[in-house]
Design a protein around this motif. Structure first.
Motif, PDB file in Angstrom:
ATOM      1  N   LEU A  71      20.257  15.952 108.561  1.00 48.64           N
ATOM      2  CA  LEU A  71      18.875  15.793 107.973  1.00 48.64           C
ATOM      3  C   LEU A  71      18.857  16.659 106.765  1.00 48.64           C
ATOM      4  CD1 LEU A  71      16.585  15.521 111.082  1.00 48.64           C
ATOM      5  CD2 LEU A  71      17.688  13.859 109.818  1.00 48.64           C
ATOM      6  N   ARG A  97      15.588   9.819 106.240  1.00 50.89           N
ATOM      7  CA  ARG A  97      14.768  10.634 107.177  1.00 50.89           C
ATOM      8  C   ARG A  97      14.287  11.874 106.923  1.00 50.89           C
ATOM      9  NH1 ARG A  97      16.902  11.757 112.596  1.00 50.89           N
ATOM     10  NH2 ARG A  97      14.664  11.835 112.870  1.00 50.89           N
ATOM     11  N   ASP A 100      20.280  25.799 107.621  1.00 56.88           N
ATOM     12  CA  ASP A 100      21.436  25.106 108.826  1.00 56.88           C
ATOM     13  C   ASP A 100      21.495  26.242 110.047  1.00 56.88           C
ATOM     14  OD1 ASP A 100      23.531  24.452 110.343  1.00 56.88           O
ATOM     15  OD2 ASP A 100      24.178  23.056 108.696  1.00 56.88           O
ATOM     16  N   MET A 154      23.334  29.553 111.156  1.00 53.41           N
ATOM     17  CA  MET A 154      22.590  30.886 111.323  1.00 53.41           C
ATOM     18  C   MET A 154      22.903  31.500 112.645  1.00 53.41           C
ATOM     19  SD  MET A 154      18.967  30.644 109.367  1.00 53.41           S
ATOM     20  CE  MET A 154      18.452  28.893 110.176  1.00 53.41           C
ATOM     21  N   ALA A 178      19.685  34.940 103.247  1.00 51.23           N
ATOM     22  CA  ALA A 178      18.115  34.667 102.699  1.00 51.23           C
ATOM     23  C   ALA A 178      18.324  34.977 101.042  1.00 51.23           C
ATOM     24  CB  ALA A 178      17.437  35.692 103.442  1.00 51.23           C
ATOM     25  N   PHE A 232      11.270  14.811 107.002  1.00 55.23           N
ATOM     26  CA  PHE A 232      11.017  16.185 107.302  1.00 55.23           C
ATOM     27  C   PHE A 232      11.506  17.111 106.082  1.00 55.23           C
ATOM     28  CE2 PHE A 232      12.362  13.859 111.290  1.00 55.23           C
ATOM     29  CZ  PHE A 232      11.310  14.254 112.050  1.00 55.23           C
ATOM     30  N   LEU A 287      10.964  20.899 106.385  1.00 55.75           N
ATOM     31  CA  LEU A 287      10.786  22.057 107.305  1.00 55.75           C
ATOM     32  C   LEU A 287      11.461  23.085 106.681  1.00 55.75           C
ATOM     33  CD1 LEU A 287      11.297  19.935 110.567  1.00 55.75           C
ATOM     34  CD2 LEU A 287       9.016  20.291 109.518  1.00 55.75           C
ATOM     35  N   GLU A 340      10.174  25.376 101.582  1.00 57.58           N
ATOM     36  CA  GLU A 340      10.397  26.381 100.661  1.00 57.58           C
ATOM     37  C   GLU A 340      10.939  25.702  99.441  1.00 57.58           C
ATOM     38  OE1 GLU A 340      12.416  28.403 103.737  1.00 57.58           O
ATOM     39  OE2 GLU A 340      10.913  30.170 103.227  1.00 57.58           O
ATOM     40  N   GLU A 381       9.806  28.103 111.582  1.00 56.16           N
ATOM     41  CA  GLU A 381      10.743  29.235 111.566  1.00 56.16           C
ATOM     42  C   GLU A 381      10.467  30.049 113.059  1.00 56.16           C
ATOM     43  OE1 GLU A 381       9.691  28.557 108.734  1.00 56.16           O
ATOM     44  OE2 GLU A 381      11.205  28.801 107.313  1.00 56.16           O
ATOM     45  N   LEU A 386      12.043  29.458 116.100  1.00 56.55           N
ATOM     46  CA  LEU A 386      13.385  29.991 116.427  1.00 56.55           C
ATOM     47  C   LEU A 386      13.303  31.451 116.613  1.00 56.55           C
ATOM     48  CD1 LEU A 386      14.754  27.515 113.418  1.00 56.55           C
ATOM     49  CD2 LEU A 386      15.227  27.324 115.963  1.00 56.55           C
ATOM     50  N   MET A 408       3.906  21.131 112.408  1.00 53.09           N
ATOM     51  CA  MET A 408       4.371  19.917 111.158  1.00 53.09           C
ATOM     52  C   MET A 408       2.953  19.465 110.833  1.00 53.09           C
ATOM     53  SD  MET A 408       7.685  18.060 111.884  1.00 53.09           S
ATOM     54  CE  MET A 408       8.409  18.226 113.656  1.00 53.09           C
TER      55      MET A 408
HETATM   56  N1  CO8 Z   1      19.944  22.863 110.906  1.00 50.98           N
HETATM   57  C1  CO8 Z   1      21.182  22.210 111.359  1.00 50.98           C
HETATM   58  N2  CO8 Z   1      21.023  21.024 111.693  1.00 50.98           N
HETATM   59  C2  CO8 Z   1      19.885  20.220 111.821  1.00 50.98           C
HETATM   60  C3  CO8 Z   1      18.748  20.931 111.236  1.00 50.98           C
HETATM   61  C4  CO8 Z   1      18.770  22.054 110.769  1.00 50.98           C
HETATM   62  N3  CO8 Z   1      17.800  22.965 110.317  1.00 50.98           N
HETATM   63  N4  CO8 Z   1      17.774  19.874 111.619  1.00 50.98           N
HETATM   64  C5  CO8 Z   1      18.368  18.733 112.070  1.00 50.98           C
HETATM   65  N5  CO8 Z   1      19.636  19.073 112.320  1.00 50.98           N
HETATM   66  C6  CO8 Z   1      20.784  18.119 112.849  1.00 50.98           C
HETATM   67  C7  CO8 Z   1      20.593  18.055 114.382  1.00 50.98           C
HETATM   68  O1  CO8 Z   1      21.137  18.981 114.949  1.00 50.98           O
HETATM   69  C8  CO8 Z   1      21.250  16.584 114.671  1.00 50.98           C
HETATM   70  O2  CO8 Z   1      22.569  16.917 114.663  1.00 50.98           O
HETATM   71  P1  CO8 Z   1      23.526  15.893 115.638  1.00 50.98           P
HETATM   72  O3  CO8 Z   1      23.167  14.638 115.355  1.00 50.98           O
HETATM   73  O4  CO8 Z   1      24.944  16.557 115.167  1.00 50.98           O
HETATM   74  O5  CO8 Z   1      23.174  16.777 116.981  1.00 50.98           O
HETATM   75  C9  CO8 Z   1      20.710  15.920 113.243  1.00 50.98           C
HETATM   76  O6  CO8 Z   1      20.534  16.820 112.323  1.00 50.98           O
HETATM   77  C10 CO8 Z   1      19.529  14.928 113.528  1.00 50.98           C
HETATM   78  O7  CO8 Z   1      18.702  15.846 114.088  1.00 50.98           O
HETATM   79  P2  CO8 Z   1      17.874  15.521 115.641  1.00 50.98           P
HETATM   80  O8  CO8 Z   1      18.595  14.812 116.418  1.00 50.98           O
HETATM   81  O9  CO8 Z   1      17.196  16.787 116.099  1.00 50.98           O
HETATM   82  O10 CO8 Z   1      16.745  14.504 114.925  1.00 50.98           O
HETATM   83  P3  CO8 Z   1      15.235  14.319 115.881  1.00 50.98           P
HETATM   84  O11 CO8 Z   1      14.435  13.089 115.055  1.00 50.98           O
HETATM   85  O12 CO8 Z   1      15.171  14.208 117.158  1.00 50.98           O
HETATM   86  O13 CO8 Z   1      14.548  15.613 115.024  1.00 50.98           O
HETATM   87  C11 CO8 Z   1      13.475  17.173 113.791  1.00 50.98           C
HETATM   88  C12 CO8 Z   1      14.079  15.882 113.877  1.00 50.98           C
HETATM   89  C13 CO8 Z   1      12.035  17.442 114.113  1.00 50.98           C
HETATM   90  C14 CO8 Z   1      13.604  17.609 112.103  1.00 50.98           C
HETATM   91  C15 CO8 Z   1      14.776  18.185 114.501  1.00 50.98           C
HETATM   92  O14 CO8 Z   1      15.961  18.083 113.884  1.00 50.98           O
HETATM   93  C16 CO8 Z   1      14.295  19.668 114.245  1.00 50.98           C
HETATM   94  O15 CO8 Z   1      13.187  20.198 114.477  1.00 50.98           O
HETATM   95  N6  CO8 Z   1      15.054  20.411 113.340  1.00 50.98           N
HETATM   96  C17 CO8 Z   1      15.097  21.776 113.054  1.00 50.98           C
HETATM   97  C18 CO8 Z   1      13.863  21.932 112.074  1.00 50.98           C
HETATM   98  C19 CO8 Z   1      13.729  23.453 111.752  1.00 50.98           C
HETATM   99  O16 CO8 Z   1      13.584  24.410 112.649  1.00 50.98           O
HETATM  100  N7  CO8 Z   1      13.910  23.814 110.467  1.00 50.98           N
HETATM  101  C20 CO8 Z   1      13.801  25.167 110.065  1.00 50.98           C
HETATM  102  C21 CO8 Z   1      14.949  25.843 110.291  1.00 50.98           C
HETATM  103  S1  CO8 Z   1      14.998  27.737 109.684  1.00 50.98           S
HETATM  104  C22 CO8 Z   1      14.941  27.730 108.228  1.00 50.98           C
HETATM  105  O17 CO8 Z   1      14.421  26.791 107.596  1.00 50.98           O
HETATM  106  C23 CO8 Z   1      14.502  29.454 107.597  1.00 50.98           C
HETATM  107  C24 CO8 Z   1      14.805  29.212 106.194  1.00 50.98           C
HETATM  108  C25 CO8 Z   1      15.091  30.812 105.767  1.00 50.98           C
HETATM  109  C26 CO8 Z   1      16.306  31.284 106.393  1.00 50.98           C
HETATM  110  C27 CO8 Z   1      16.800  32.651 105.923  1.00 50.98           C
HETATM  111  C28 CO8 Z   1      16.945  33.553 106.818  1.00 50.98           C
HETATM  112  C29 CO8 Z   1      18.475  33.851 107.205  1.00 50.98           C
END
Ligand code: CO8
Length: 260
Positions: free
Chosen positions: A25, A60, A67, A71, A83, A107, A109, A114, A134, A137, A167
């Motif tokens: 994604l 999507r 990622d 992290m 960061a 998405f 997110l 940001e 965030e 997590l 969301m």
């Molecule tokens: N990181 C890594 N992999 C991801 C991420 C992500 N953020 N989001 C999705 N993926 C991957 C999934 O692991 C999955 O991989 P696989 O097929 O190998 O299992 C693939 O993408 C598809 O995702 P889903 O199967 O989960 O798909 P769904 O439709 O079931 O769900 C969602 C979609 C709701 C978007 C779900 O994937 C989700 O909740 N993702 C995480 C969203 C999230 O929490 N984002 C914030 C991350 S933290 C951040 O961005 C902080 C930024 C600053 C960091 C600096 C500090 C060091």
């Protein structure tokens, strides 16, 4: 630079940068952030690019955040450096001497929200799911979200979004000003490119100085902001484009801007 997770193309005076990890994604790992940084350097230097569209590959997600799989193993200093890398990319986009339009879909997110906020204008698809999840997590935003979200939607709504991690859909994002326009997904790139082409057809120096004045003005009092505007206005009179723009109006013809 050879890109793996980002693609770059150019057409009719505009550049298109796509984050291309659809299987994850379009999550931002360090390698993708470094490629994005290089892609925007390329955009800054490309004389034939006057506006940029940034989007996410696949249907999507724009970007589902930083990622998480990368992290999870970080020590505190790794996290701070990550960061800093992400924040650097956001500043690079925000300060790019050309307008950047985010074509946001699916998405957007965490780091994806940001990334969109670092762009000048956000056009969203009707299927948008945007937010700063965030805290779910156990971490706060780290790519500038606490700062830019509050400036864009106000501190109350930013706190609601960041504290809840919820969301939001396209209609709510439009209502609170987090996105500037909503279009059907099928029309997203067409609309974003159309706006980019319109901007590319205008006086390049004037657009650039306007971007600088708006950005700098967000962080200073209005008197200082207007002083910056006056300086930009005066400076523009040294450009060939302003003479061309004014002469074209008086001669009742379309201007031929050179970007000089
Ligand atoms: N990181 C890594 N992999 C991801 C991420 C992500 N953020 N989001 C999705 N993926 C991957 C999934 O692991 C999955 O991989 P696989 O097929 O190998 O299992 C693939 O993408 C598809 O995702 P889903 O199967 O989960 O798909 P769904 O439709 O079931 O769900 C969602 C979609 C709701 C978007 C779900 O994937 C989700 O909740 N993702 C995480 C969203 C999230 O929490 N984002 C914030 C991350 S933290 C951040 O961005 C902080 C930024 C600053 C960091 C600096 C500090 C060091």
């Amino acid at each position: 630079m050879a890109y793996e997770n980002v693609s770059v193309s150019k057409e009719e005076g505009i550049g298109i940068v796509t984050v291309n990890r659809p299987k994850a994604l379009n999550a931002l790992n360090a390698a993708t952030l470094r490629e994005l940084s290089a892609a925007f350097d390329e955009m800054a230097q490309a004389a034939d690019v006057r506006a940029v569209v940034l989007t996410g590959g696949g249907d999507r997600a724009f970007v589902a955040g930083a990622d998480i799989s990368e992290m999870v193993g970080y020590a505190p200093m790794d996290a701070e450096l990550f960061a800093a890398l992400g924040q650097g990319v956001m500043f690079k986009i925000e300060r790019l001497p050309k307008p950047v339009i985010a074509a946001v879909h699916g998405f957007a997110l965490g780091g994806g929200c940001e990334l969109a906020m670092a762009c000048d204008i956000r056009i969203a698809s009707d299927k948008l799911r945007i937010g700063q999840p965030e805290v779910k997590l156990g971490i706060p935003p780290g790519f500038g979200g606490t700062q830019r979200l509050a400036r864009i939607v106000g501190p109350g709504k930013a706190k609601e979004m960041i504290f809840s991690g919820d969301m939001y859909d396209a209609a709510e994002a439009l209502r609170i000003g987090l996105v500037d326009r909503v279009v059907p997904f099928e029309k997203l790139m067409e609309e974003a490119k159309k706006l980019a082409r319109t901007i590319a057809s205008r006086g390049e120096v004037a657009v650039r100085l306007s971007k600088d004045a708006i950005n700098a003005g967000m962080d200073v009092d209005i008197e200082s902001g207007c002083m910056l505007e006056r300086k930009a206005f005066g400076m523009c009179f040294a450009s060939r484009d302003r003479l061309e723009g004014m002469k074209a109006f008086l001669e009742k013809r379309e201007p031929r801007f050179s970007g000089k």
